[in-house]
Enzyme design. Structure first.
Site, short mmCIF file in Angstrom:
data_model
loop_
_atom_site.label_atom_id
_atom_site.label_comp_id
_atom_site.label_asym_id
_atom_site.label_seq_id
_atom_site.Cartn_x
_atom_site.Cartn_y
_atom_site.Cartn_z
N GLU A 18 10.43 14.91 15.86
CA GLU A 18 10.78 14.93 14.44
C GLU A 18 9.95 15.98 13.70
OE1 GLU A 18 11.76 11.62 11.04
OE2 GLU A 18 9.92 11.34 12.19
N CYS A 36 14.00 10.54 7.17
CA CYS A 36 14.19 10.15 8.57
C CYS A 36 15.65 10.16 8.97
CB CYS A 36 13.57 8.79 8.84
SG CYS A 36 14.01 7.53 7.65
N GLU A 69 10.50 0.55 10.09
CA GLU A 69 11.49 1.62 9.88
C GLU A 69 10.74 2.92 10.12
OE1 GLU A 69 13.27 4.49 9.15
OE2 GLU A 69 13.20 4.19 6.99
N LYS A 103 0.84 -1.20 0.00
CA LYS A 103 0.00 0.00 0.00
C LYS A 103 0.88 1.25 0.00
CE LYS A 103 -1.93 2.35 3.34
NZ LYS A 103 -1.87 3.74 2.79
#
Length: 479
Positions: free
Chosen positions: A381, A285, A251, A178
Site C-alpha cells: 500500500e 484505503c 479496518e 484516540k
C-alpha cells in the site's frame, strides 16, 4: 519572532485537561510543514482516568432507552451542522485538505451517518421469543458490550471518528477515542460538541502516540478495541487484545484493484478512476490505485490516464481548482517518494513522480505503467497519489492479478457486459465490489474487508451489530 502554538487538550469525564505529566507533542500543518499547535502526549494516568470515566458512565448510558440515545445523537448531528465551519477549519489546518471538498464531501456524510445510527439505536432487538423445549420460553437479548477503546487514523480524522463513536454510542456503549498524533484538532473539537449533548463520561478523547494507543488496548476496562489503521498496527492491536480476550474490530489497509475490460467507455472510466485514485492525495484505503487493464486498450487507456493526472491539480486548501492537498506528514511523503525511487527498470513513470514545491508535503499526481504482479509498488500500500497500471489478457488472469495481494478491502470492475460483471463480483475476494464506479459509500451499506484488510464492518446495521453482544434468556413457564 516565534508564534505561540495553540494548546489542544484531552477530554475526560466532561472536562478538558492536559496530560497528567504535562508532556506534549507538536502538531504540524502539512501545507507549511510547520507546527501550529501542541497536543497532550497522554500516559498511563490519563488512560486510566478516561477509562474510569467511561466505565462510570456506562451503566447509565446502557440503561438509557433507545429513544433517549437516538435523541442525543440527533442533537449531535444538528450541532455538527451548526458548527460545520469550525470543524472544517480545524480539519483543513490538520490535514491541508481543500476547504470546498471538505465542506461538501465530509460534513454531509458525517451528519448523515450519525443520523443513520441514531435510527439504528431504536432497532436494538433480539429475535422473537419462542418455546424450543417444552415448558420453557427462550428470549434473545442484544446488549452493548461496554467501554470501547477506539483508535482513529489521520487520513479522515473527523469522519473516521464518526465511524467509531456513532455505532458504539448508539448501541449503548461508552467510548474512549484516540485520534492520530498528527491530526487531533478536529477530534478535540468534536469532543466539545458531543460533550455539550451527551452525559458526562459517555465520550472521552485521549491524545497521544502509539504508546498511548497500546495502553488503551491493553487496559483492563475496555471490552472492545476498534482501530482503523495500518496492517502492522492492526496486528499489534489484535495481539495485545488477545491477552485478556477483548473483542477486536479492525479496518486496515487496502490495495484496491480496478479491473478495466476492453468494452469499457475509456473516457468515462479514466475520469472516474483518476478522481477515485487521487482524491485525498490517495490517502484512502479504498483508493483506485491499482489498475488492471485489458491488453487491447492498454496504450489508449494509459495515455488518457496520464493526461488526466497531468491535468489534476494539488495545492493550497483555499484554491478551488485543486482536487487534493498535501500528504499528511513528512514520514508519509518519504514513504511515497521511496516507492517511486525504488521502481524497477521495467516500470515507466507516465506522469508525476515528484514532490511539488519545497514547502509542505505535496506530491504530484502520478501514473506508473509497465509493472509486474510481484513488484513492490503493486503488492504494498503506497497511500499516496500514485496509480499503477498492469495489463491482463483474459478474465481468469484479471481475477488472479486482482486477488494476488494480501489486502482485500475494496475493488471495482469496469465493463458493459452484465454477466461478466456478476461473475467478477463473485470471484473478486474483497469486502466491496463496485461496478462501473469506484469509492461511493452510504451509511446503509457495510464497509470492511477480508485477509489483511481486517475484520468487522463499519457503517450499516452490520457495523452497529459489531458493537453489541447476544444473550440467551430462558424462563420456565411453570412459575
Amino acid at each position: 519572532m516565534s508564534t505561540e502554538l495553540r494548546r489542544l487538550r484531552n477530554y475526560i469525564g466532561g472536562a478538558f485537561r492536559d496530560a497528567a505529566d504535562g508532556r506534549t507533542t507538536e502538531v504540524v500543518n502539512p501545507v507549511t510543514g510547520e507546527a501550529y499547535a501542541t497536543a497532550p502526549l497522554s500516559g498511563q494516568a490519563d488512560v486510566d482516568a478516561a477509562m474510569a470515566a467511561a466505565a462510570e458512565a456506562f451503566p447509565g448510558w446502557r440503561d438509557a432507552t433507545p429513544a433517549e440515545r437516538q435523541k442525543a445523537l440527533l442533537k449531535v448531528a444538528d450541532a455538527i451542522e451548526e458548527r460545520a465551519e469550525e470543524l472544517i477549519a480545524a480539519e483543513v489546518e490538520n490535514t491541508g485538505k481543500p476547504i470546498g471538498l471538505t465542506r461538501t464531501e465530509e460534513i454531509p456524510p458525517m451528519v448523515d451517518q450519525i443520523r443513520f445510527f441514531a435510527g439504528a439505536a431504536r432497532m436494538l432487538e433480539g429475535r422473537s421469543a419462542g418455546e424450543y423445549m417444552e415448558g420453557l420460553t427462550s428470549i434473545v437479548r442484544r446488549e452493548p458490550v461496554g467501554v470501547c477503546a477506539q483508535v482513529a487514523p489521520w487520513n479522515y480524522p473527523m469522519m473516521m471518528a464518526v465511524w467509531k463513536f456513532a455505532p458504539a454510542i448508539a448501541a449503548g456503549n461508552t467510548v474512549v477515542l484516540k485520534p492520530s498524533d498528527t491530526t487531533p484538532a478536529s477530534t478535540v473539537l468534536l469532543a466539545e460538541i458531543l460533550g455539550s449533548v451527551l452525559p458526562t463520561g459517555v465520550f472521552n478523547v485521549v491524545c497521544g502516540d502509539r504508546g498511548t494507543g497500546r495502553m488503551m488496548v491493553e487496559h483492563e476496562i475496555p471490552a472492545m478495541a476498534s482501530i482503523t489503521g495500518s496492517v502492522r498496527a492492526g496486528m499489534q492491536v489484535a495481539e495485545s487484545a488477545s491477552k485478556d480476550l477483548k473483542r477486536v474490530h479492525l479496518e486496515l489497509g487496502g490495495k484496491a484493484p480496478v479491473v478495466v475490460f476492453e468494452d469499457t467507455d475509456i473516457a468515462k472510466a479514466v475520469e472516474d478512476i483518476s478522481v477515485a485514485g487521487f482524491f485525498n492525495a490517495g490517502q484512502d484505503c479504498t483508493a483506485a490505485t491499482r489498475v488492471l487493464v485489458h491488453e487491447s486498450i492498454h496504450d489508449e487507456f494509459v495515455t488518457a490516464l496520464a493526461k488526466a493526472a497531468a491535468d489534476t491539480k494539488t495545492g493550497a486548501p483555499d484554491d478551488e481548482d485543486v482536487l487534493f492537498g498535501p500528504l499528511n506528514n513528512a514520514h508519509q511523503l518519504a514513504q511515497v517518494e521511496g516507492f517511486v525511487d525504488r521502481l524497477p527498470a521495467h516500470a515507466r513513470v507516465e506522469a508525476g513522480g515528484r514532490r511539488v514545491g519545497d514547502k509542505g508535503f505535496f506530491y504530484a499526481p502520478t501514473v506508473v505503467s509497465g509493472l509486474k504482479q510481484d513488484d513492490e509498488i503493486v503488492q504494498k500500500e503506497v497511500f499516496g497519489p500514485v496509480i499503477t497500471v498492469q495489463t491482463f489478457t483474459d478474465e481468469d488472469q484479471a481475477v488472479a492479478y486482482a486477488n494476488g495481494v494480501e489486502y482485500a478491502l475494496a475493488s471495482s470492475v469496469w465493463t458493459k457486459d452484465h454477466s461478466r460483471a456478476m461473475r467478477m463480483s463473485k470471484k473478486l475476494d474483497f469486502g466491496c465490489v463496485w461496478i462501473n464506479t469506484h469509492i461511493p459509500l452510504v451509511a446503509e451499506m457495510p464497509h470492511g474487508g477480508f485477509k489483511k484488510s481486517g475484520y468487522g464492518k463499519d457503517l450499516s446495521a452490520y457495523g452497529f451489530d459489531d458493537y453489541t453482544r447476544i444473550k440467551h434468556v430462558m424462563t420456565s413457564l411453570d412459575g
